[in-house]
Design a protein around this motif. Structure first.
Motif, PDB file in Angstrom:
ATOM      1  N   GLN A   1      53.000  33.986  21.493  1.00 23.33           N
ATOM      2  CA  GLN A   1      52.999  33.508  22.880  1.00 23.33           C
ATOM      3  C   GLN A   1      54.384  33.065  23.330  1.00 23.33           C
ATOM      4  O   GLN A   1      55.183  32.581  22.525  1.00 23.33           O
ATOM      5  CB  GLN A   1      52.031  32.326  23.042  1.00 23.33           C
ATOM      6  CG  GLN A   1      50.564  32.725  22.980  1.00 23.33           C
ATOM      7  CD  GLN A   1      49.643  31.558  23.303  1.00 23.33           C
ATOM      8  OE1 GLN A   1      49.966  30.405  23.021  1.00 23.33           O
ATOM      9  NE2 GLN A   1      48.497  31.855  23.899  1.00 23.33           N
TER      10      GLN A   1
ATOM     11  N   GLU B   1      50.572  39.862  28.661  1.00 24.55           N
ATOM     12  CA  GLU B   1      49.421  39.353  29.420  1.00 24.55           C
ATOM     13  C   GLU B   1      49.798  37.966  29.944  1.00 24.55           C
ATOM     14  O   GLU B   1      49.923  37.006  29.169  1.00 24.55           O
ATOM     15  CB  GLU B   1      48.183  39.291  28.538  1.00 24.55           C
ATOM     16  CG  GLU B   1      47.692  40.675  28.128  1.00 24.55           C
ATOM     17  CD  GLU B   1      46.420  40.620  27.314  1.00 24.55           C
ATOM     18  OE1 GLU B   1      45.902  41.697  26.950  1.00 24.55           O
ATOM     19  OE2 GLU B   1      45.940  39.492  27.025  1.00 24.55           O
TER      20      GLU B   1
ATOM     21  N   SER C   1      49.193  34.653  32.019  1.00 27.65           N
ATOM     22  CA  SER C   1      48.081  33.821  32.491  1.00 27.65           C
ATOM     23  C   SER C   1      48.381  33.274  33.876  1.00 27.65           C
ATOM     24  O   SER C   1      49.537  33.204  34.301  1.00 27.65           O
ATOM     25  CB  SER C   1      47.850  32.662  31.521  1.00 27.65           C
ATOM     26  OG  SER C   1      48.934  31.733  31.617  1.00 27.65           O
ATOM     27  N   GLN C   2      47.319  32.884  34.581  1.00 25.16           N
ATOM     28  CA  GLN C   2      47.495  32.192  35.863  1.00 25.16           C
ATOM     29  C   GLN C   2      48.181  30.852  35.612  1.00 25.16           C
ATOM     30  O   GLN C   2      48.013  30.249  34.548  1.00 25.16           O
ATOM     31  CB  GLN C   2      46.130  31.945  36.502  1.00 25.16           C
ATOM     32  CG  GLN C   2      45.439  33.205  37.010  1.00 25.16           C
ATOM     33  CD  GLN C   2      46.045  33.705  38.318  1.00 25.16           C
ATOM     34  OE1 GLN C   2      46.744  32.967  39.016  1.00 25.16           O
ATOM     35  NE2 GLN C   2      45.798  34.970  38.642  1.00 25.16           N
TER      36      GLN C   2
ATOM     37  N   TYR D   1      55.213  33.335  38.229  1.00 23.64           N
ATOM     38  CA  TYR D   1      54.089  34.218  37.887  1.00 23.64           C
ATOM     39  C   TYR D   1      54.156  35.515  38.709  1.00 23.64           C
ATOM     40  O   TYR D   1      54.040  36.616  38.163  1.00 23.64           O
ATOM     41  CB  TYR D   1      52.779  33.475  38.146  1.00 23.64           C
ATOM     42  CG  TYR D   1      51.556  34.331  38.040  1.00 23.64           C
ATOM     43  CD1 TYR D   1      50.999  34.656  36.798  1.00 23.64           C
ATOM     44  CD2 TYR D   1      50.934  34.840  39.188  1.00 23.64           C
ATOM     45  CE1 TYR D   1      49.875  35.449  36.704  1.00 23.64           C
ATOM     46  CE2 TYR D   1      49.805  35.637  39.097  1.00 23.64           C
ATOM     47  CZ  TYR D   1      49.285  35.941  37.852  1.00 23.64           C
ATOM     48  OH  TYR D   1      48.170  36.737  37.761  1.00 23.64           O
TER      49      TYR D   1
ATOM     50  N   LYS E   1      55.772  30.467  26.308  1.00 20.35           N
ATOM     51  CA  LYS E   1      55.327  29.454  27.279  1.00 20.35           C
ATOM     52  C   LYS E   1      56.511  29.022  28.141  1.00 20.35           C
ATOM     53  O   LYS E   1      57.619  28.820  27.622  1.00 20.35           O
ATOM     54  CB  LYS E   1      54.748  28.232  26.552  1.00 20.35           C
ATOM     55  CG  LYS E   1      53.523  28.550  25.707  1.00 20.35           C
ATOM     56  CD  LYS E   1      53.020  27.293  24.998  1.00 20.35           C
ATOM     57  CE  LYS E   1      51.812  27.602  24.125  1.00 20.35           C
ATOM     58  NZ  LYS E   1      51.353  26.396  23.401  1.00 20.35           N
TER      59      LYS E   1
ATOM     60  N   ASP F   1      51.055  36.112  26.678  1.00 22.08           N
ATOM     61  CA  ASP F   1      50.703  36.666  25.375  1.00 22.08           C
ATOM     62  C   ASP F   1      51.426  37.995  25.189  1.00 22.08           C
ATOM     63  O   ASP F   1      51.277  38.915  26.009  1.00 22.08           O
ATOM     64  CB  ASP F   1      49.197  36.867  25.271  1.00 22.08           C
ATOM     65  CG  ASP F   1      48.459  35.545  25.160  1.00 22.08           C
ATOM     66  OD1 ASP F   1      48.676  34.834  24.166  1.00 22.08           O
ATOM     67  OD2 ASP F   1      47.697  35.212  26.087  1.00 22.08           O
TER      68      ASP F   1
ATOM     69  N   ALA G   1      48.955  27.070  35.190  1.00 26.53           N
ATOM     70  CA  ALA G   1      48.077  25.955  34.830  1.00 26.53           C
ATOM     71  C   ALA G   1      48.842  24.642  34.952  1.00 26.53           C
ATOM     72  O   ALA G   1      50.078  24.622  34.888  1.00 26.53           O
ATOM     73  CB  ALA G   1      47.561  26.136  33.398  1.00 26.53           C
TER      74      ALA G   1
ATOM     75  N   ILE H   1      53.137  28.587  32.809  1.00 30.00           N
ATOM     76  CA  ILE H   1      52.360  29.785  32.489  1.00 30.00           C
ATOM     77  C   ILE H   1      52.507  30.097  30.999  1.00 30.00           C
ATOM     78  O   ILE H   1      53.484  29.704  30.359  1.00 30.00           O
ATOM     79  CB  ILE H   1      52.810  31.005  33.311  1.00 30.00           C
ATOM     80  CG1 ILE H   1      54.289  31.283  33.075  1.00 30.00           C
ATOM     81  CG2 ILE H   1      52.539  30.793  34.794  1.00 30.00           C
ATOM     82  CD1 ILE H   1      54.789  32.534  33.800  1.00 30.00           C
TER      83      ILE H   1
END
Length: 237
Positions: free
Chosen positions: A173, A208, A210-211, A188, A175, A103, A213, A100
């Motif tokens: 970001q 924020e 993210s879904q 998540y 990660k 941000d 990936a 994921i």
């Protein structure tokens, strides 16, 4: 008469030793006041540590088997493979896998009110890393700085740093790569319901998330490791 005194002295010594032992058993130096759940949690941590140590021992045994079973011509290849694995464990190589991307941004309220932008504090970043590390087999970078077991998040001259390198004022970001998509989805869901969102918001930031990936790439450490203990043997030894 003499025997009677000796018998009395022996009984006194034995009685004194029994009294000392009884007192030690009944009154330990520090009384354990933990409840059953605290003890169970501590036991679970010890079992987890035991399992990790066994896994590490098995890995070292496999490495020894490689060397003992290698021909002379293959010893160099086995050594190169070991070095590659160690570089991966030390976070010195780029990795791609399911994960994921988060941000970190200034909140809309702080922008609307004209609040001066500032850095994320080391304490908040450290708490984020500690909470994420509840999940096993993850790799993480913050603002392009790889997080490893040797990473330090601290304040240096008023700047928040990771591995001694300054973290920029948001946006940036974070990660995180997991072992598979299932673990990425668990991470998540954990972060979406975590109080970390409120903690960052109180410091005028939003996360924020993210879904999950399939292909998230994180970079390796750029700063070199200092070798303080290993020495190169002279040729022929």
């Amino acid at each position: 008469m003499r025997r009677s005194w000796m018998f009395t002295a022996i009984l006194f010594i034995v009685g004194f030793m029994v009294a000392v032992q009884y007192n030690t058993v009944q009154q330990p130096d520090e009384r354990d006041t933990r409840d059953i759940w605290a003890i169970r949690n501590e036991l679970a941590k010890e079992r987890k540590l035991h399992s990790e140590l066994l896994t590490e021992v098995r890995g070292l045994d496999e490495t020894l088997k490689k060397y003992s079973g290698s021909e002379k011509g293959q010893a160099g290849q086995a050594l190169s493979e070991t070095v590659r694995e160690l570089r991966e464990q030390a976070g010195m190589t780029e990795l791609t896998g399911p994960g994921i991307v988060i941000d970190v941004k200034p909140s809309e309220e702080s922008i609307a009110l004209g609040t001066p932008l500032h850095e994320v504090s080391p304490e908040l970043l450290t708490r984020f890393v500690n909470d994420a590390n509840r999940f096993k087999d993850i790799n993480m970078e913050i603002d392009g700085k790889r997080i490893t077991a040797l990473s330090a998040i601290r304040d240096i001259n008023g700047n928040t740093t990771v591995n001694g390198l300054p973290v920029q004022i948001p946006p940036f970001q974070i990660k995180i790569i997991s072992a598979d998509m299932k673990n990425s989805e668990k991470l998540y869901n954990f972060l979406q319901s975590s109080s970390l969102l409120d903690d960052f918001y109180l410091d005028d930031f939003v996360l924020e998330i993210s879904q999950p990936a399939e292909d998230v790439t994180i970079s390796g450490r750029t700063d070199p490791f200092e070798n303080r203990f290993l020495k190169e043997l002279p040729k022929g030894d």
